[in-house]
Design an enzyme around this catalytic site. Structure first.
Site, PDB file in Angstrom:
ATOM      1  N   ASP A  75       0.821  -1.225   0.000  1.00 34.79           N
ATOM      2  CA  ASP A  75       0.000   0.000   0.000  1.00 34.79           C
ATOM      3  C   ASP A  75       0.848   1.266   0.000  1.00 34.79           C
ATOM      4  O   ASP A  75       0.519   2.240  -0.674  1.00 34.79           O
ATOM      5  CB  ASP A  75      -0.934  -0.007   1.222  1.00 34.79           C
ATOM      6  CG  ASP A  75      -1.963  -1.121   1.116  1.00 34.79           C
ATOM      7  OD1 ASP A  75      -2.615  -1.222   0.059  1.00 34.79           O
ATOM      8  OD2 ASP A  75      -2.098  -1.898   2.066  1.00 34.79           O
ATOM      9  N   MET A  76       1.941   1.277   0.755  1.00 34.69           N
ATOM     10  CA  MET A  76       2.715   2.516   0.905  1.00 34.69           C
ATOM     11  C   MET A  76       3.517   2.889  -0.352  1.00 34.69           C
ATOM     12  O   MET A  76       3.967   4.018  -0.456  1.00 34.69           O
ATOM     13  CB  MET A  76       3.650   2.428   2.123  1.00 34.69           C
ATOM     14  CG  MET A  76       2.920   2.495   3.444  1.00 34.69           C
ATOM     15  SD  MET A  76       2.040   4.065   3.709  1.00 34.69           S
ATOM     16  CE  MET A  76       0.370   3.480   3.892  1.00 34.69           C
ATOM     17  N   VAL A  77       3.701   1.958  -1.279  1.00 33.49           N
ATOM     18  CA  VAL A  77       4.400   2.359  -2.512  1.00 33.49           C
ATOM     19  C   VAL A  77       3.419   2.714  -3.623  1.00 33.49           C
ATOM     20  O   VAL A  77       3.823   3.208  -4.678  1.00 33.49           O
ATOM     21  CB  VAL A  77       5.433   1.308  -3.016  1.00 33.49           C
ATOM     22  CG1 VAL A  77       6.337   0.828  -1.898  1.00 33.49           C
ATOM     23  CG2 VAL A  77       4.765   0.128  -3.684  1.00 33.49           C
ATOM     24  N   GLN A  78       2.129   2.492  -3.402  1.00 39.38           N
ATOM     25  CA  GLN A  78       1.158   2.725  -4.479  1.00 39.38           C
ATOM     26  C   GLN A  78       1.058   4.197  -4.927  1.00 39.38           C
ATOM     27  O   GLN A  78       0.933   4.449  -6.122  1.00 39.38           O
ATOM     28  CB  GLN A  78      -0.223   2.184  -4.080  1.00 39.38           C
ATOM     29  CG  GLN A  78      -0.234   0.653  -4.000  1.00 39.38           C
ATOM     30  CD  GLN A  78      -1.553   0.081  -3.539  1.00 39.38           C
ATOM     31  OE1 GLN A  78      -2.539   0.802  -3.390  1.00 39.38           O
ATOM     32  NE2 GLN A  78      -1.582  -1.227  -3.301  1.00 39.38           N
ATOM     33  N   HIS A 100      -7.303  -3.271  -1.786  1.00 41.45           N
ATOM     34  CA  HIS A 100      -7.538  -2.615  -0.494  1.00 41.45           C
ATOM     35  C   HIS A 100      -7.739  -1.130  -0.805  1.00 41.45           C
ATOM     36  O   HIS A 100      -7.003  -0.565  -1.624  1.00 41.45           O
ATOM     37  CB  HIS A 100      -6.332  -2.853   0.421  1.00 41.45           C
ATOM     38  CG  HIS A 100      -6.430  -2.224   1.794  1.00 41.45           C
ATOM     39  ND1 HIS A 100      -7.622  -2.136   2.503  1.00 41.45           N
ATOM     40  CD2 HIS A 100      -5.486  -1.671   2.584  1.00 41.45           C
ATOM     41  CE1 HIS A 100      -7.377  -1.545   3.675  1.00 41.45           C
ATOM     42  NE2 HIS A 100      -6.097  -1.249   3.739  1.00 41.45           N
ATOM     43  N   ASP A 183     -11.492  -3.185   7.377  1.00 43.63           N
ATOM     44  CA  ASP A 183     -10.262  -3.970   7.242  1.00 43.63           C
ATOM     45  C   ASP A 183      -9.212  -3.500   8.254  1.00 43.63           C
ATOM     46  O   ASP A 183      -8.587  -4.310   8.948  1.00 43.63           O
ATOM     47  CB  ASP A 183      -9.740  -3.811   5.810  1.00 43.63           C
ATOM     48  CG  ASP A 183      -8.582  -4.726   5.509  1.00 43.63           C
ATOM     49  OD1 ASP A 183      -8.830  -5.904   5.219  1.00 43.63           O
ATOM     50  OD2 ASP A 183      -7.428  -4.262   5.576  1.00 43.63           O
ATOM     51  N   GLU A 187      -7.882  -5.769  11.657  1.00 42.05           N
ATOM     52  CA  GLU A 187      -6.492  -6.167  11.891  1.00 42.05           C
ATOM     53  C   GLU A 187      -5.913  -5.499  13.134  1.00 42.05           C
ATOM     54  O   GLU A 187      -5.088  -6.092  13.822  1.00 42.05           O
ATOM     55  CB  GLU A 187      -5.620  -5.947  10.647  1.00 42.05           C
ATOM     56  CG  GLU A 187      -5.381  -4.509  10.270  1.00 42.05           C
ATOM     57  CD  GLU A 187      -4.856  -4.354   8.830  1.00 42.05           C
ATOM     58  OE1 GLU A 187      -4.960  -5.303   8.044  1.00 42.05           O
ATOM     59  OE2 GLU A 187      -4.358  -3.259   8.509  1.00 42.05           O
ATOM     60  N   GLU A 219      -0.403 -22.973  26.920  1.00 40.15           N
ATOM     61  CA  GLU A 219      -1.765 -22.575  27.307  1.00 40.15           C
ATOM     62  C   GLU A 219      -2.295 -21.391  26.508  1.00 40.15           C
ATOM     63  O   GLU A 219      -3.459 -21.377  26.124  1.00 40.15           O
ATOM     64  CB  GLU A 219      -1.817 -22.250  28.804  1.00 40.15           C
ATOM     65  CG  GLU A 219      -1.732 -23.464  29.692  1.00 40.15           C
ATOM     66  CD  GLU A 219      -2.756 -24.536  29.337  1.00 40.15           C
ATOM     67  OE1 GLU A 219      -3.895 -24.198  28.948  1.00 40.15           O
ATOM     68  OE2 GLU A 219      -2.404 -25.734  29.440  1.00 40.15           O
ATOM     69  N   GLU A 223      -2.345 -23.353  21.994  1.00 37.14           N
ATOM     70  CA  GLU A 223      -3.711 -23.887  21.956  1.00 37.14           C
ATOM     71  C   GLU A 223      -4.736 -22.914  21.373  1.00 37.14           C
ATOM     72  O   GLU A 223      -5.881 -23.284  21.120  1.00 37.14           O
ATOM     73  CB  GLU A 223      -4.146 -24.345  23.364  1.00 37.14           C
ATOM     74  CG  GLU A 223      -3.383 -25.590  23.782  1.00 37.14           C
ATOM     75  CD  GLU A 223      -3.971 -26.258  25.013  1.00 37.14           C
ATOM     76  OE1 GLU A 223      -5.174 -26.063  25.283  1.00 37.14           O
ATOM     77  OE2 GLU A 223      -3.223 -26.967  25.695  1.00 37.14           O
TER      78      GLU A 223
END
Ligand code: NAD
Ligand code: MG
Length: 335
Positions: A75-78, A100, A183, A187, A219, A223
């Site tokens: 995304d940051m180079v687009q 995106h 989105d 995340e 734990e 799992e």
């Protein structure tokens, strides 16, 4: 007429050959469409795309003849890619496609008015998009139209989504704002950020109380996979069916003590920062400054004791090594 016929005579330029780019390029080609891959000469993916049988060209050259350009670089180079290779070369009436909505929604790219701008976002990593396609299925995709100059923008987006296999599963209509904000929220609050902090705080709680780090690791991290797999297959209902009555009771009485309304208030604050552009501004500034905080915070995660004990324990679980040989298929990469 199948929907991919909309793109039957089209040339598609896929810019980037990473997680999404490779999967899209291979699936589109196997769907009978004409694909050229656009990459920097000498960049890390050039040889791979070439070896996998694609015509590979510099981004500006790939864009020049294309009817649809899929922008699948980080995304940051687009924004610079758009300014330097796409804007001067894209044909009027051609379509610009994103996986995106970040750059368009936050106005880092303000597309020329004589082109179509659409979104097709598979709800899964590239490796899954490819694997599902190969076995005759597909990964559900979101699609959206931001700008329709040709009158066919939606048909092109749907045809592309069909071409990568999404149409075999499900296409859900959205807009750039909804895709981008949900989105980022997912995340940050739940998947990458929320889940990792939950695990780390659980690990620290047990270790600080004197329990062995190895046992704490099993734990709270190891799992977790079992639980997430059950969510994935059948939601809360399936998870509850598979855990003991004791675990269920503990879930009902203790879960809400850990994650409560104050957590939800902070989730809302995270969402507000996303919606009002604060997060995007900070992330772009961080990237422009050469990622100092990003590197420091990443190193802190990698240096955490859960990582030391985890790598020792994973080395003793041979069934995990098969998975390690395969390239990582992250849910989402930042940038
Ligand atoms: P990636 O980091 O896996 O791959 C990026 C590719 O772009 C690489 O081939 C790299 O060599 C190439 N590249 C980098 N700079 C370039 C430049 N200046 N010119 C040409 N090529 C360049 O990226 P990704 O994770 O596939 O992400 C691509 C897009 O897909 C992003 O918009 C991302 O938000 C979106 N997306 C990713 C996922 C995912 O699971 N990874 C899921 C949905 C959407
Ligand atoms: Mg973290």
């Amino acid at each position: 007429m199948t929907t991919t016929d909309t793109l039957a005579k089209a040339r598609i330029a896929v810019l980037g050959y990473g997680s999404q780019g490779r999967a899209h390029a291979l699936n589109l080609r196997d769907s009978g469409l004409d694909v050229v891959v656009g990459l920097r000469k000498g960049g890390p993916s050039w040889e791979r795309a070439h070896a996998e049988g694609f015509h590979v060209a510099e981004p500006a050259d790939a864009v020049r003849d294309a009817d649809l350009i899929a922008v699948l670089t980080p995304d940051m180079v687009q924004p610079s890619l758009y300014r330097e290779a796409i804007e001067p070369n894209i044909k009027p009436g051609a379509a610009l496609l994103f996986a995106h909505g970040f750059n368009v929604h936050f106005k880092q790219i303000q597309p020329r008015h004589d082109i179509d701008v659409v979104l097709v976002a598979p709800k899964g990593p590239g490796a899954l998009v490819r694997r599902e396609y190969e076995i005759g299925r597909g990964v559900p995709c979101l699609f959206a139209v931001y700008q329709d100059s040709s009158g066919h923008a939606e048909a092109k987006a749907k045809a592309y989504a069909d071409g990568i296999g999404g149409g075999r599963a499900m296409l859900i209509e959205t807009d750039f704002k909804e895709e981008t904000e949900t989105d980022l929220f997912g995340e940050q609050a739940v998947l990458c950020g929320g889940a990792s902090e939950l695990v780390i705080k659980g690990f620290e709680t047990l270790v600080e109380a004197g329990y062995k780090p190895e046992i704490a690791y099993y734990e709270v991290m190891h799992e977790l996979k079992l639980i997430v797999d059950l969510f994935y297959e059948g939601g809360l209902k399936r998870m509850l069916e598979f855990v003991s009555e004791t675990a269920q009771y503990g879930d009902y009485v203790s879960g809400p003590r850990v994650i409560d309304d104050s957590t939800k208030q902070r989730m809302k604050a995270v969402l507000t920062d996303i919606q009002d552009g604060t997060f995007a501004r900070n992330w772009i500034a961080e990237h422009q400054a050469g990622l100092p905080n990003y590197q420091r915070l990443k190193q802190a995660d990698l240096d955490h004791p859960i990582e030391q004990v985890g790598s020792k324990l994973r080395a003793r679980m041979p069934w995990l090594n098969a998975g390690q040989a395969a390239p990582a298929a992250p849910l989402k990469k930042v940038g």
